[in-house]
Design a protein around this motif. Structure first.
Motif, PDB file in Angstrom:
ATOM      1  N   ASP A 214       0.814  -1.212   0.000  1.00  0.00           N
ATOM      2  CA  ASP A 214       0.000   0.000   0.000  1.00  0.00           C
ATOM      3  C   ASP A 214       0.845   1.258   0.000  1.00  0.00           C
ATOM      4  N   ASP A 215       1.875   1.288   0.820  1.00  0.00           N
ATOM      5  CA  ASP A 215       2.709   2.485   0.946  1.00  0.00           C
ATOM      6  C   ASP A 215       4.136   2.251   0.483  1.00  0.00           C
ATOM      7  N   LEU A 216       4.359   1.211  -0.300  1.00  0.00           N
ATOM      8  CA  LEU A 216       5.707   0.866  -0.729  1.00  0.00           C
ATOM      9  C   LEU A 216       5.796   0.891  -2.254  1.00  0.00           C
ATOM     10  N   VAL A 217       6.677   1.724  -2.782  1.00  0.00           N
ATOM     11  CA  VAL A 217       6.932   1.767  -4.221  1.00  0.00           C
ATOM     12  C   VAL A 217       8.064   0.790  -4.514  1.00  0.00           C
ATOM     13  N   ILE A 218       7.791  -0.211  -5.341  1.00  0.00           N
ATOM     14  CA  ILE A 218       8.796  -1.208  -5.698  1.00  0.00           C
ATOM     15  C   ILE A 218       9.173  -1.032  -7.161  1.00  0.00           C
ATOM     16  N   CYS A 219      10.473  -0.980  -7.418  1.00  0.00           N
ATOM     17  CA  CYS A 219      10.974  -0.849  -8.785  1.00  0.00           C
ATOM     18  C   CYS A 219      11.833  -2.056  -9.121  1.00  0.00           C
ATOM     19  N   LEU A 220      11.466  -2.776 -10.169  1.00  0.00           N
ATOM     20  CA  LEU A 220      12.265  -3.901 -10.665  1.00  0.00           C
ATOM     21  C   LEU A 220      13.319  -3.333 -11.622  1.00  0.00           C
ATOM     22  N   VAL A 221      14.581  -3.665 -11.349  1.00  0.00           N
ATOM     23  CA  VAL A 221      15.684  -3.041 -12.085  1.00  0.00           C
ATOM     24  C   VAL A 221      16.577  -4.101 -12.716  1.00  0.00           C
ATOM     25  N   GLY A 222      16.687  -4.056 -14.044  1.00  0.00           N
ATOM     26  CA  GLY A 222      17.631  -4.910 -14.754  1.00  0.00           C
ATOM     27  C   GLY A 222      18.923  -4.146 -14.980  1.00  0.00           C
ATOM     28  N   ASN A 223      20.018  -4.596 -14.392  1.00  0.00           N
ATOM     29  CA  ASN A 223      21.298  -3.884 -14.488  1.00  0.00           C
ATOM     30  C   ASN A 223      22.259  -4.593 -15.458  1.00  0.00           C
ATOM     31  N   LYS A 224      23.305  -3.885 -15.838  1.00  0.00           N
ATOM     32  CA  LYS A 224      24.408  -4.350 -16.699  1.00  0.00           C
ATOM     33  C   LYS A 224      24.037  -4.356 -18.179  1.00  0.00           C
ATOM     34  N   LEU A 225      23.231  -3.375 -18.593  1.00  0.00           N
ATOM     35  CA  LEU A 225      22.893  -3.239 -20.008  1.00  0.00           C
ATOM     36  C   LEU A 225      24.138  -3.089 -20.883  1.00  0.00           C
ATOM     37  N   ASP A 226      25.180  -2.460 -20.335  1.00  0.00           N
ATOM     38  CA  ASP A 226      26.390  -2.204 -21.124  1.00  0.00           C
ATOM     39  C   ASP A 226      27.047  -3.482 -21.619  1.00  0.00           C
ATOM     40  N   LEU A 227      26.863  -4.592 -20.869  1.00  0.00           N
ATOM     41  CA  LEU A 227      27.477  -5.854 -21.259  1.00  0.00           C
ATOM     42  C   LEU A 227      26.805  -6.479 -22.481  1.00  0.00           C
ATOM     43  N   CYS A 228      25.617  -5.986 -22.815  1.00  0.00           N
ATOM     44  CA  CYS A 228      24.852  -6.574 -23.915  1.00  0.00           C
ATOM     45  C   CYS A 228      24.931  -5.748 -25.188  1.00  0.00           C
ATOM     46  N   GLU A 229      25.775  -4.727 -25.184  1.00  0.00           N
ATOM     47  CA  GLU A 229      25.861  -3.854 -26.354  1.00  0.00           C
ATOM     48  C   GLU A 229      26.526  -4.550 -27.539  1.00  0.00           C
ATOM     49  N   GLY A 230      27.512  -5.383 -27.268  1.00  0.00           N
ATOM     50  CA  GLY A 230      28.140  -6.153 -28.338  1.00  0.00           C
ATOM     51  C   GLY A 230      27.488  -7.521 -28.453  1.00  0.00           C
ATOM     52  N   GLU A 231      28.133  -8.415 -29.137  1.00  0.00           N
ATOM     53  CA  GLU A 231      27.593  -9.761 -29.310  1.00  0.00           C
ATOM     54  C   GLU A 231      28.270 -10.769 -28.389  1.00  0.00           C
ATOM     55  N   THR A 232      29.200 -10.291 -27.573  1.00  0.00           N
ATOM     56  CA  THR A 232      29.951 -11.211 -26.713  1.00  0.00           C
ATOM     57  C   THR A 232      29.102 -11.739 -25.562  1.00  0.00           C
ATOM     58  N   THR A 233      28.233 -10.872 -24.986  1.00  0.00           N
ATOM     59  CA  THR A 233      27.392 -11.277 -23.863  1.00  0.00           C
ATOM     60  C   THR A 233      25.926 -10.979 -24.199  1.00  0.00           C
ATOM     61  N   PRO A 234      25.197 -11.962 -24.690  1.00  0.00           N
ATOM     62  CA  PRO A 234      23.802 -11.715 -25.046  1.00  0.00           C
ATOM     63  C   PRO A 234      22.945 -11.499 -23.798  1.00  0.00           C
ATOM     64  N   LYS A 235      21.873 -10.768 -23.962  1.00  0.00           N
ATOM     65  CA  LYS A 235      20.954 -10.550 -22.847  1.00  0.00           C
ATOM     66  C   LYS A 235      20.249 -11.866 -22.521  1.00  0.00           C
ATOM     67  N   ALA A 236      20.382 -12.308 -21.276  1.00  0.00           N
ATOM     68  CA  ALA A 236      19.809 -13.599 -20.869  1.00  0.00           C
ATOM     69  C   ALA A 236      18.386 -13.458 -20.345  1.00  0.00           C
ATOM     70  N   VAL A 237      18.005 -12.262 -19.918  1.00  0.00           N
ATOM     71  CA  VAL A 237      16.652 -12.022 -19.401  1.00  0.00           C
ATOM     72  C   VAL A 237      15.914 -11.134 -20.399  1.00  0.00           C
ATOM     73  N   ASP A 238      14.853 -11.653 -20.971  1.00  0.00           N
ATOM     74  CA  ASP A 238      14.083 -10.925 -21.969  1.00  0.00           C
ATOM     75  C   ASP A 238      13.403  -9.709 -21.339  1.00  0.00           C
ATOM     76  N   SER A 239      13.577  -8.547 -21.961  1.00  0.00           N
ATOM     77  CA  SER A 239      13.003  -7.304 -21.423  1.00  0.00           C
ATOM     78  C   SER A 239      11.481  -7.398 -21.334  1.00  0.00           C
ATOM     79  N   LYS A 240      10.870  -7.973 -22.345  1.00  0.00           N
ATOM     80  CA  LYS A 240       9.404  -8.066 -22.377  1.00  0.00           C
ATOM     81  C   LYS A 240       8.887  -8.928 -21.235  1.00  0.00           C
ATOM     82  N   GLN A 241       9.581 -10.027 -20.977  1.00  0.00           N
ATOM     83  CA  GLN A 241       9.189 -10.915 -19.873  1.00  0.00           C
ATOM     84  C   GLN A 241       9.250 -10.187 -18.535  1.00  0.00           C
ATOM     85  N   ALA A 242      10.355  -9.452 -18.312  1.00  0.00           N
ATOM     86  CA  ALA A 242      10.517  -8.724 -17.053  1.00  0.00           C
ATOM     87  C   ALA A 242       9.482  -7.615 -16.932  1.00  0.00           C
ATOM     88  N   GLN A 243       9.222  -6.918 -18.039  1.00  0.00           N
ATOM     89  CA  GLN A 243       8.255  -5.823 -18.008  1.00  0.00           C
ATOM     90  C   GLN A 243       6.846  -6.329 -17.755  1.00  0.00           C
TER      91      GLN A 243
END
Length: 214
Positions: free
Chosen positions: A114-143
Motif C-alpha cells: 500500500d505504501d511501498l513503491v517497488i521498482c524492478l531493475v535490470g542492471n548491466k545493459l552495457d554488457l549486452c551492447e556487443g555480441e559477446t554477452t547476449p541478454k539472458a533475461v528478456d526485457s518483455k518478460q521482465a516488463q
C-alpha cells in the motif's frame, strides 16, 4: 523537503552498490568489493509539480544491502519502514530475474504494497551492447511481470550511467504523488509561503558493526 527511505535488494554481484554510487557520486568502480551487511548513502533530487510548477526537494535515504546468503537474514531490518525498494537483477544471468521475483514476494508479504513503491531493475545493459554477452533475461518478460505485480520497471547500466538518474527520478515522482495530499495539508496548516514540511523516516537501529559500513 520530503524524505524517503529507499532500500536496495537483490542477489550478490547484480550491481546494487554500483547503481547507488552512480546515482550519489556519479562514479563507477570496476572492482568494487561486496557490501558487508549494509551501507548507507543519501542523495536529493527535485520534483516539479506539473499542476502548479512548484519544485519540491526529495531526499532519498538509501540502504544498500548485502546480497550474500549469509546476510539475507539482516534484510528485514533494512526494508522495514521503507518507502521504496529497488529489486535488482542482472540482465546477463538467466536465473537472476527469478531470484528478484523472490525478493518482490518477500517485500509484499512482510511489508505490504500500500505504501511501498517497488521498482524492478535490470542492471548491466552495457554488457549486452556487443555480441559477446547476449541478454539472458528478456526485457518483455521482465516488463510483463512488473506490470502484473504493479511495479515500476527500468533497465540500467551502472557502468555507463544509462537510465540510472531517470529511474530514481521516476521513483521520486511516484513517491511525491503518494504524499502530495499530505504535503498540501502541511502547507495549509503553516500558511502561504511556509515550510513544505518533512516526511520523517524511521531508520533501522543496530549496534552491529558489520551492518553499517560506508
Amino acid at each position: 523537503m520530503l524524505q524517503f527511505k529507499l532500500v536496495l535488494l537483490g542477489d550478490s554481484s547484480v550491481g546494487k552498490s554500483s547503481i547507488v554510487h552512480r546515482f550519489v557520486k556519479d562514479s563507477f568502480d570496476e572492482f568494487r568489493e561486496s557490501t558487508i551487511g549494509a551501507a548507507f548513502l543519501s542523495q536529493t533530487i527535485k520534483i516539479e509539480d506539473k499542476t502548479n510548477h512548484n519544485e519540491t526537494v526529495v531526499k532519498f535515504e538509501i540502504w544498500d544491502t548485502a546480497g550474500q546468503e549469509r546476510y539475507k537474514s539482516l534484510a528485514p531490518m533494512y526494508y522495514r519502514n521503507a518507502n521504496a525498494a529497488l529489486v535488482v537483477y542482472d540482465v546477463t544471468q538467466q536465473d537472476s530475474l527469478a531470484k528478484a521475483q523472490g525478493w518482490v514476494t518477500e517485500l509484499k508479504t512482510k511489508v505490504g504494497e500500500d505504501d511501498l513503491v517497488i521498482c524492478l531493475v535490470g542492471n548491466k545493459l552495457d554488457l549486452c551492447e556487443g555480441e559477446t554477452t547476449p541478454k539472458a533475461v528478456d526485457s518483455k518478460q521482465a516488463q510483463e511481470y512488473a506490470q502484473e505485480q504493479g511495479l515500476l520497471f527500468h533497465e540500467v547500466s551502472a557502468k555507463t550511467g544509462e537510465g540510472v538518474k531517470e529511474m530514481f527520478q521516476s521513483i521520486g515522482e511516484k513517491l511525491y504523488e503518494s504524499k502530495k495530499q499530505e504535503l498540501s495539508m502541511a502547507k495549509a496548516r503553516q500558511g502561504a509561503g511556509g515550510d513544505t514540511g518533512n516526511v520523517q523516516l524511521q531508520r533501522p537501529s543496530t549496534n552491529d558493526a558489520t551492518s553499517c559500513c560506508g
